[in-house]
Write a protein that holds these residues in place. Structure first.
Motif, short mmCIF file in Angstrom:
data_model
loop_
_atom_site.label_atom_id
_atom_site.label_comp_id
_atom_site.label_asym_id
_atom_site.label_seq_id
_atom_site.Cartn_x
_atom_site.Cartn_y
_atom_site.Cartn_z
N GLU A 169 139.71 58.12 111.13
CA GLU A 169 140.54 57.94 109.95
C GLU A 169 140.72 56.46 109.63
OE1 GLU A 169 141.02 60.31 108.15
OE2 GLU A 169 141.02 62.11 109.39
N VAL A 170 140.79 55.64 110.68
CA VAL A 170 140.89 54.20 110.47
C VAL A 170 139.63 53.69 109.76
CG1 VAL A 170 141.04 51.94 111.59
CG2 VAL A 170 142.43 53.85 112.43
N GLU A 171 138.48 54.14 110.21
CA GLU A 171 137.23 53.72 109.57
C GLU A 171 137.20 54.18 108.11
OE1 GLU A 171 132.36 54.09 109.87
OE2 GLU A 171 133.61 55.02 111.42
N LYS A 172 137.61 55.40 107.88
CA LYS A 172 137.64 55.93 106.50
C LYS A 172 138.54 55.08 105.61
CE LYS A 172 138.82 60.19 103.99
NZ LYS A 172 139.34 61.59 104.16
N ALA A 173 139.70 54.67 106.15
CA ALA A 173 140.64 53.85 105.39
C ALA A 173 140.08 52.46 105.13
CB ALA A 173 141.97 53.77 106.12
N ILE A 174 139.38 51.90 106.12
CA ILE A 174 138.78 50.58 105.95
C ILE A 174 137.68 50.64 104.89
CG2 ILE A 174 137.32 48.84 107.09
CD1 ILE A 174 138.95 49.31 109.63
N ARG A 175 136.85 51.67 104.94
CA ARG A 175 135.78 51.81 103.95
C ARG A 175 136.37 51.94 102.54
NH1 ARG A 175 131.36 49.94 106.49
NH2 ARG A 175 130.98 51.03 108.47
N LYS A 176 137.50 52.60 102.42
CA LYS A 176 138.13 52.74 101.11
C LYS A 176 138.72 51.40 100.66
CE LYS A 176 141.63 55.44 98.60
NZ LYS A 176 140.71 55.94 97.57
N GLN A 177 139.34 50.69 101.59
CA GLN A 177 139.97 49.42 101.25
C GLN A 177 138.95 48.38 100.79
OE1 GLN A 177 143.21 48.95 101.15
NE2 GLN A 177 143.19 46.76 100.67
N LYS A 183 129.89 44.27 103.75
CA LYS A 183 129.91 43.31 104.85
C LYS A 183 131.34 43.11 105.37
CE LYS A 183 128.45 38.61 106.04
NZ LYS A 183 127.83 37.34 105.53
N ALA A 184 132.29 42.98 104.47
CA ALA A 184 133.69 42.81 104.88
C ALA A 184 134.19 44.07 105.58
CB ALA A 184 134.55 42.51 103.66
N ALA A 185 133.78 45.24 105.09
CA ALA A 185 134.20 46.50 105.73
C ALA A 185 133.68 46.57 107.15
CB ALA A 185 133.70 47.68 104.92
N ASN A 186 132.43 46.20 107.36
CA ASN A 186 131.85 46.24 108.71
C ASN A 186 132.55 45.28 109.65
OD1 ASN A 186 129.99 48.18 107.88
ND2 ASN A 186 128.39 46.67 107.42
N LEU A 187 132.87 44.08 109.16
CA LEU A 187 133.54 43.09 110.00
C LEU A 187 134.94 43.56 110.39
CD1 LEU A 187 133.65 40.29 111.31
CD2 LEU A 187 134.37 39.36 109.08
N ASN A 188 135.66 44.10 109.43
CA ASN A 188 137.01 44.57 109.71
C ASN A 188 137.01 45.80 110.61
OD1 ASN A 188 139.39 43.15 108.08
ND2 ASN A 188 137.54 43.06 106.82
N LEU A 189 136.03 46.65 110.44
CA LEU A 189 135.92 47.81 111.32
C LEU A 189 135.64 47.38 112.75
CD1 LEU A 189 135.85 50.84 111.78
CD2 LEU A 189 133.44 50.82 111.08
N ALA A 190 134.79 46.37 112.92
CA ALA A 190 134.50 45.85 114.26
C ALA A 190 135.76 45.28 114.90
CB ALA A 190 133.40 44.78 114.17
N ALA A 191 136.60 44.61 114.09
CA ALA A 191 137.84 44.05 114.62
C ALA A 191 138.80 45.15 115.05
CB ALA A 191 138.49 43.15 113.57
N ALA A 192 138.93 46.17 114.22
CA ALA A 192 139.81 47.28 114.57
C ALA A 192 139.32 48.00 115.83
CB ALA A 192 139.90 48.26 113.40
N GLN A 193 138.01 48.18 115.93
CA GLN A 193 137.45 48.84 117.11
C GLN A 193 137.67 48.00 118.35
OE1 GLN A 193 135.86 52.07 117.03
NE2 GLN A 193 136.38 51.77 119.19
N ALA A 194 137.55 46.68 118.21
CA ALA A 194 137.78 45.80 119.36
C ALA A 194 139.23 45.90 119.83
CB ALA A 194 137.43 44.36 118.99
N GLY A 195 140.16 45.97 118.89
CA GLY A 195 141.56 46.13 119.27
C GLY A 195 141.81 47.46 119.93
N PHE A 196 141.19 48.50 119.41
CA PHE A 196 141.34 49.84 119.99
C PHE A 196 140.80 49.85 121.43
CE2 PHE A 196 139.96 54.14 120.91
CZ PHE A 196 140.98 54.93 120.41
N ASP A 197 139.61 49.27 121.63
CA ASP A 197 138.98 49.26 122.95
C ASP A 197 139.81 48.44 123.94
OD1 ASP A 197 136.98 50.81 121.89
OD2 ASP A 197 135.59 49.15 121.59
N TYR A 198 140.33 47.31 123.49
CA TYR A 198 141.16 46.50 124.40
C TYR A 198 142.39 47.28 124.84
CZ TYR A 198 144.19 42.94 126.30
OH TYR A 198 145.01 42.23 127.15
N ALA A 199 143.06 47.91 123.88
CA ALA A 199 144.27 48.66 124.22
C ALA A 199 143.97 49.81 125.18
CB ALA A 199 144.92 49.19 122.94
#
Length: 612
Positions: A169-177, A183-199
């Motif tokens: 759902e986060v990816e879906k929301a990023i793609r919509k935003q 390119k910006a969507a991919n970068l932001n998705l990578a950042a969100a995924q990195a935060g998810f993985d760290y947590a």
């Protein structure tokens, strides 16, 4: 400055053991201009897409960049979408406010913070999560100048993991935003995924708050009130918009420009509308009146300072009887006040705006759906009664995100009121512009260019008789003013009627309007469940007041008037309208700190006044 005034108390039991699902207030504390708006919208939409009722409120400073800003997401399984007084989950990204924000939390809250802030040292009765954002974002974003913006999407991923929000759902929301920026969507998705993985790998403490899938948002939309109003005005047939930018109304016209460019361009490629940025608010309202006199459906949007400047022109429109619509997106005053905070502080002044004896029709939406529908009501009423109609929205409704059912496509025809065409004049021979023919106070008018010698008349802001001739005769003036008052009284039967919700054998009534509605509906449940206080509730939707308002007050021992201003402005209007013996039943519950009204404040004050 913290946005909650809850004082820390001694905590009992162990933190993190109680599991709270789909019932929380998440506050993200950042700085203005840091790019956090996109991240917060993604977080809001992700929760919404999981079927959980949600709303988002942005409290931002009145400068361009650098000062603190707070974005609060309310998720509630029962559908409460007003502001919650307590903050349950704090995302502390601003070093200047982090300590105060943390100390203001109630025991048992959770705090997600940037590791260098070391907030865990402040207290031991909240749950802390530390994240090295700079280290995480550096690995994801090679361009140093972009890291400040992308860093915000890291906390979205961390929050998603801690609250168990589906990353799909986060990816879906990023793609919509970032729909047009792959390119910006991919970068932001990578950042969100990195935060998810760290947590997931490093934050092992037991949690308290969780998001689980529901099915309470199916078919619903998220939109702000100004965008809904812009849509409503377009559907209402508005063709002339004149404005001067002012927070928080600017986005209404800016959005309308986008809609009109997309949907109101003729087959020949030419615009079928005119949107003009005037040099100031006086010019804007003057153009509205000129366009209204010429037969266009015209409007402007402004806030309290603009309303003040429009007073003399408002009197011209009232006295010469020219239609027009003014959207007042209310903010805190007086003077510049707090231009990015919400209020209901223009009610009394707008009702009588201008000098002399003046009464103005006001519509008061409480939801984005009413911003849409009341736009159409406003234009119809303006032309029916040949006067200005003020739509009294506010910053909370206008600029914040609200969940709503899709808007209903208008099915009622546009109502132009008493406009005489050439055929009418051929039959009648002549007419008197300011004569009350039908007993409702509303005269007949013609539009410029009507092909008939009897169609022309002078529109006067000075004294005039029934035939629009200049006159200073006392009887002409008195007759004209009495007719204008009769017209206002007629409007009582045509403005939107109030909504009334009954309790069980209640002798106490609550009267509210606008965005106070959302706090009141939740407070009524709190009053019943916690204090066994049953209430009836009337939500005002317009001024002048309809008969239902008088009846509601007559039926109850005490009426609590809830509003967001200091001076009980709506209560004052009610006192002017009621029989004197009924005014003693009114009690004021006023809220004026500039934050959207919350249910707990209403509950605490009303229960105290009831001796509970």
């Amino acid at each position: 400055m913290a946005t909650t005034d809850v004082v820390p108390q001694e905590s009992g039991g162990q933190l993190g053991r109680k599991r709270i699902v789909n019932d929380m207030s998440i506050q993200v504390a950042t700085v203005n201009g840091s790019g956090s708006q996109s991240s917060n919208t993604v977080l809001l939409r992700s929760i919404f897409q999981m079927g959980v009722p949600v709303s988002g409120k942005n409290m931002f400073p009145s400068n361009i960049a650098g000062l603190p800003t707070w974005y609060t997401i309310r998720a509630n399984k029962n559908g409460y979408i007003g502001r919650k007084k307590e903050i349950d989950f704090l995302v502390a990204m601003n070093s200047e406010t982090a300590q105060e924000d943390t100390l203001s939390l109630a025991p048992g809250a959770s705090v997600l913070y940037d590791e260098p802030l070391a907030l865990h040292k402040l207290r031991d009765d909240v749950l802390f999560y530390a994240v090295p954002y700079d280290k995480i974002v550096a690995a994801v974003c090679p361009e140093a100048k972009l890291r400040k913006l992308v860093k915000n999407m890291v906390y979205v991923g961390v929050v998603a993991q801690l609250l168990e929000i589906d990353m799909g759902e986060v990816e879906k929301a990023i793609r919509k935003q970032f729909a047009k920026k792959v390119k910006a969507a991919n970068l932001n998705l990578a950042a969100a995924q990195a935060g998810f993985d760290y947590a997931k790998s490093n934050l092992k403490k037991p949690g308290t708050f969780y998001i689980e899938r529901m099915n309470k948002t199916a078919g619903k939309i998220i939109i702000d009130g100004n965008s809904a109003a812009a849509l409503g005005c377009m559907f209402a047939g508005c063709t002339v918009v004149t404005w001067y930018p002012i927070t928080p109304s600017s986005s209404l016209v800016e959005t309308m420009i986008e809609y009109m460019k997309e949907y109101r361009i003729g087959p020949d490629g030419k615009a079928t509308f005119a949107i003009v940025q005037a040099e100031d608010e006086l010019a804007a309202i003057g153009m509205v009146i000129g366009a209204g006199w010429a037969g266009a459906r015209s409007m402007t949007a402004t806030a309290g300072p603009g309303i003040s400047l429009m007073a003399e022109f408002a009197g011209l429109a009232y006295y010469s009887e020219v239609p027009g619509v003014i959207w007042d997106i209310q903010r805190v005053g007086p003077s510049t006040g707090l231009p990015t905070r919400t209020s209901q502080g223009d009610i009394l002044s707008t009702a009588f705006l201008s000098h002399g004896d003046t009464k103005n029709i006001m519509l008061i939406p409480s939801s984005v759906s009413e911003c849409f529908s009341m736009a159409q009501d406003a234009f119809n009423l303006a032309e029916q009664f040949q006067t200005l109609v003020f739509v009294m929205s506010d910053l909370d409704l206008g600029m914040n995100n609200w969940m709503s059912d899709p808007f209903e496509y208008p099915t009622t025809p546009i109502k132009r009121g008493k406009v005489l065409a050439k055929e009418d004049l051929d039959r009648m021979g002549s007419f008197a512009r300011y004569k009350d023919v039908d007993g409702d106070g509303v005269g007949y008018r013609t539009l410029p260019g009507t092909d008939h010698p009897a169609a022309s008349y002078f529109t006067r802001g000075s004294g005039h008789n029934e035939r629009a001739g200049y006159s200073e005769r006392p009887d002409d003036y008195a007759n004209n003013m009495e007719r204008l008052n009769r017209k206002f009284e007629t409007a009582r039967s045509f403005v939107p009627r109030p909504e009334i919700t009954k309790g069980e054998n209640a002798r106490i009534g609550i009267l509210g309007y606008g965005t106070s509605h959302w706090a009141i509906t939740e407070s009524r449940d709190q009053l019943r469940d916690e204090y066994h206080i049953e209430t009836d509730y009337l939500r005002l939707r317009a001024f002048p007041f309809t008969r239902e308002v008088h009846d509601f007050i007559e039926q109850h021992d005490r009426i609590y008037v809830v509003e967001q201003n200091r001076d009980a402005q709506m209560l004052s209007l009610l006192k002017l309208d009621l029989k004197p013996e009924l005014t003693t039943r009114l009690r004021s519950l006023a809220h004026l700190n500039g934050l959207p009204l919350d249910a707990r404040s209403v509950t605490d004050e009303l229960s105290s006044m009831e001796g509970k």
